[in-house]
Scaffold this motif. Structure first.
Motif, PDB file in Angstrom:
ATOM      1  N   ASN A   1       0.799  -1.218   0.000  1.00  0.00           N
ATOM      2  CA  ASN A   1       0.000   0.000   0.000  1.00  0.00           C
ATOM      3  C   ASN A   1       0.837   1.276   0.000  1.00  0.00           C
ATOM      4  OD1 ASN A   1      -2.383  -1.576   0.182  1.00  0.00           O
ATOM      5  ND2 ASN A   1      -2.071  -1.762   2.371  1.00  0.00           N
TER       6      ASN A   1
ATOM      7  N   TYR B   1       3.966  -5.636   3.962  1.00  0.00           N
ATOM      8  CA  TYR B   1       3.195  -4.554   4.576  1.00  0.00           C
ATOM      9  C   TYR B   1       4.062  -3.798   5.567  1.00  0.00           C
ATOM     10  CZ  TYR B   1      -0.795  -6.931   2.597  1.00  0.00           C
ATOM     11  OH  TYR B   1      -1.666  -7.511   1.730  1.00  0.00           O
TER      12      TYR B   1
ATOM     13  N   CYS C   1       0.328  -0.063   7.964  1.00  0.00           N
ATOM     14  CA  CYS C   1      -0.689  -1.007   7.489  1.00  0.00           C
ATOM     15  C   CYS C   1      -1.053  -2.006   8.587  1.00  0.00           C
ATOM     16  CB  CYS C   1      -0.212  -1.741   6.245  1.00  0.00           C
ATOM     17  SG  CYS C   1      -0.149  -0.690   4.782  1.00  0.00           S
TER      18      CYS C   1
ATOM     19  N   GLU D   1      -4.715  -3.093   7.781  1.00  0.00           N
ATOM     20  CA  GLU D   1      -4.885  -3.029   6.331  1.00  0.00           C
ATOM     21  C   GLU D   1      -4.077  -4.129   5.658  1.00  0.00           C
ATOM     22  OE1 GLU D   1      -6.830  -0.945   4.691  1.00  0.00           O
ATOM     23  OE2 GLU D   1      -7.449   0.140   6.482  1.00  0.00           O
TER      24      GLU D   1
ATOM     25  N   THR E   1      -5.402  -9.470   3.282  1.00  0.00           N
ATOM     26  CA  THR E   1      -6.202  -9.198   2.087  1.00  0.00           C
ATOM     27  C   THR E   1      -7.406 -10.118   1.955  1.00  0.00           C
ATOM     28  OG1 THR E   1      -4.747 -10.622   0.797  1.00  0.00           O
ATOM     29  CG2 THR E   1      -4.264  -8.275   0.778  1.00  0.00           C
TER      30      THR E   1
END
Length: 70
Positions: A5, A22, A26, A31, A34
């Motif tokens: 990200n 990540y 994140c 975040e 997935t």
């Protein structure tokens, strides 16, 4: 490996299933996982899963995957 990200940042952890990295942000914002609703053979030792285990976002994703929109 860089963050999925935030490509300008170094990854802190990587998803063994998806081979994606990540960063710390994140992980803090949950975040990272997935696909928290399908089977993953790495889950018992997954740091990402452990960090997001009690996250409201995770519970929402699980409910949506089962058709229980909240």
């Amino acid at each position: 490996m860089n963050c999925r990200n935030h490509p300008e940042r170094e990854a802190r952890v990587s998803c063994q299933k998806m081979m994606i990295g990540y960063c710390e942000e994140c992980l803090e914002n949950c975040e990272a996982c997935t696909d928290p609703c399908t089977y993953c053979k790495f889950r018992p030792q997954c740091i990402i899963w452990e960090l997001c285990k009690k996250s409201e976002k995770r519970y929402k994703l699980e409910a949506e995957s089962k058709g229980n929109q909240s």
